[in-house]
Design a protein around this motif. Structure first.
Motif, PDB file in Angstrom:
ATOM      1  N   GLN B  92       0.845  -1.190   0.000  1.00  0.00           N
ATOM      2  CA  GLN B  92       0.000   0.000   0.000  1.00  0.00           C
ATOM      3  C   GLN B  92       0.880   1.239   0.000  1.00  0.00           C
ATOM      4  N   VAL B  94       0.908   5.521   0.640  1.00  0.00           N
ATOM      5  CA  VAL B  94       0.253   6.755   1.057  1.00  0.00           C
ATOM      6  C   VAL B  94       1.261   7.893   0.975  1.00  0.00           C
ATOM      7  N   THR B  95       0.860   9.015   0.382  1.00  0.00           N
ATOM      8  CA  THR B  95       1.681  10.221   0.490  1.00  0.00           C
ATOM      9  C   THR B  95       0.851  11.269   1.206  1.00  0.00           C
ATOM     10  N   ASP B  96       1.506  11.999   2.053  1.00  0.00           N
ATOM     11  CA  ASP B  96       0.831  13.012   2.868  1.00  0.00           C
ATOM     12  C   ASP B  96       1.657  14.285   2.789  1.00  0.00           C
ATOM     13  N   TRP B 104       5.214  13.048   4.118  1.00  0.00           N
ATOM     14  CA  TRP B 104       5.672  11.677   4.163  1.00  0.00           C
ATOM     15  C   TRP B 104       5.257  10.935   2.898  1.00  0.00           C
ATOM     16  N   ILE B 106       4.960   6.799   2.151  1.00  0.00           N
ATOM     17  CA  ILE B 106       5.000   5.552   2.908  1.00  0.00           C
ATOM     18  C   ILE B 106       4.577   4.391   2.029  1.00  0.00           C
ATOM     19  N   TRP B 108       3.875   0.204   2.608  1.00  0.00           N
ATOM     20  CA  TRP B 108       3.864  -0.860   3.596  1.00  0.00           C
ATOM     21  C   TRP B 108       3.199  -2.111   3.077  1.00  0.00           C
ATOM     22  N   ARG B 111       2.287  -5.741   8.321  1.00  0.00           N
ATOM     23  CA  ARG B 111       2.558  -4.798   9.419  1.00  0.00           C
ATOM     24  C   ARG B 111       3.912  -4.115   9.239  1.00  0.00           C
ATOM     25  N   LEU B 112       4.530  -4.316   8.082  1.00  0.00           N
ATOM     26  CA  LEU B 112       5.886  -3.790   7.881  1.00  0.00           C
ATOM     27  C   LEU B 112       5.899  -2.507   7.047  1.00  0.00           C
ATOM     28  N   MET B 113       6.580  -1.493   7.574  1.00  0.00           N
ATOM     29  CA  MET B 113       6.865  -0.288   6.799  1.00  0.00           C
ATOM     30  C   MET B 113       8.007  -0.639   5.870  1.00  0.00           C
ATOM     31  N   VAL B 114       7.688  -0.829   4.616  1.00  0.00           N
ATOM     32  CA  VAL B 114       8.702  -1.215   3.644  1.00  0.00           C
ATOM     33  C   VAL B 114       9.593  -0.007   3.333  1.00  0.00           C
ATOM     34  N   LEU B 115       8.971   1.146   3.320  1.00  0.00           N
ATOM     35  CA  LEU B 115       9.674   2.386   2.963  1.00  0.00           C
ATOM     36  C   LEU B 115       8.964   3.539   3.660  1.00  0.00           C
ATOM     37  N   SER B 116       9.717   4.412   4.293  1.00  0.00           N
ATOM     38  CA  SER B 116       9.102   5.628   4.824  1.00  0.00           C
ATOM     39  C   SER B 116      10.086   6.763   4.621  1.00  0.00           C
TER      40      SER B 116
END
Lengths: 157, 157
Positions: B92, B94-96, B104, B106, B108, B111-116
């Motif tokens: 998934q 998301v850009t904020d 940010w 992001i 994921w 439950r893993l943040m693959v990239l932030s």
């Protein structure tokens, strides 16, 4: 007589809930002009309570009201703060809403997604009562804490 | 003579990079009116190339241009697609972005943040060349893949 007893009963809801206290802090932090300064905590949280009837009157056609967006952000930031207090881990929060009221609310620490929720009909964000607001907030804090317990390495990551 | 050799040289950059191909797909997917239909891949990606001089001319004072926001989203979605292809895991994105160009991006899975990544001066998003764009995209794909390898349980979570 009644005036002295009423405030006691109402303050107790916020006083009893660490989550609601964190939420009040979040809302007050946004109060740049001091409008809420003299307000009681319950009043500060009043807009988080939206009855079923009121919800049905809010259109989900248009953009999400900026005030509602901010309330959603405050809600998830309060969850993040509660998780931080319990674990000592810095949590980041991002909410991403499309103009149709759909989107994501995300809380993470290290490499771990502590909480990820899809949002729907965000225009109607709110809970039937402060008690239910507190219960939902605490439920989400607990689920976040469980995730950190389950994946300690990723949370450190 | 020159016309037959020039296209060959230019197409090769996109042909050689799985990341750039994924990025072209993302941009074309947003092309609801078929404006890019007859365009070559390099032209579709042309706006991702921003020279240093051009960057310095873009103001970081105002809102981020919606076209730039969409380009940033396409960039991270292309990364997500490349990671999905390698691992079979649904990612998934998301850009904020705040109105000041901070925010940010992001990616994921489970439950893993693959990239932030924190974004700064998003108004100036772009790379000096297609080659550098490809290199940066591939670098981020690799770092995402390493995170999934490092935290397989959270990625499943």
């Amino acid at each position: 007589m009644t005036t002295t007893t009423t405030p006691e009963t109402t303050t107790s809801i916020v006083d009893e809930s660490a989550f609601l206290q964190a939420l009040v802090q979040q809302v007050r932090a946004q109060d740049h002009y001091g409008v809420y300064r003299s307000w009681k905590d319950e009043l500060v949280l009043a807009n988080f309570v939206v009855s079923k009837e009121k919800k049905s009157q809010i259109s989900v056609e248009g953009d999400v009201d900026p005030a509602t967006q901010l309330r959603i952000l405050c809600f998830y930031r309060a969850i993040a703060v509660c998780i931080e207090k319990e674990t000592g881990k810095l949590c980041q929060v991002v909410t991403d809403l499309s103009h149709e009221g759909f989107g994501w609310a995300i809380v993470w620490t290290g490499r771990l997604m502590v909480l990820s929720r899809t949002l729907r009909d965000a225009q109607r964000f709110g809970y039937p009562s402060l008690k239910k607001l507190a219960a939902q907030g605490e439920r989400l804090v607990d689920s976040g804490l469980k995730n950190i317990e389950k994946f300690p390495d990723a949370a450190e990551g």
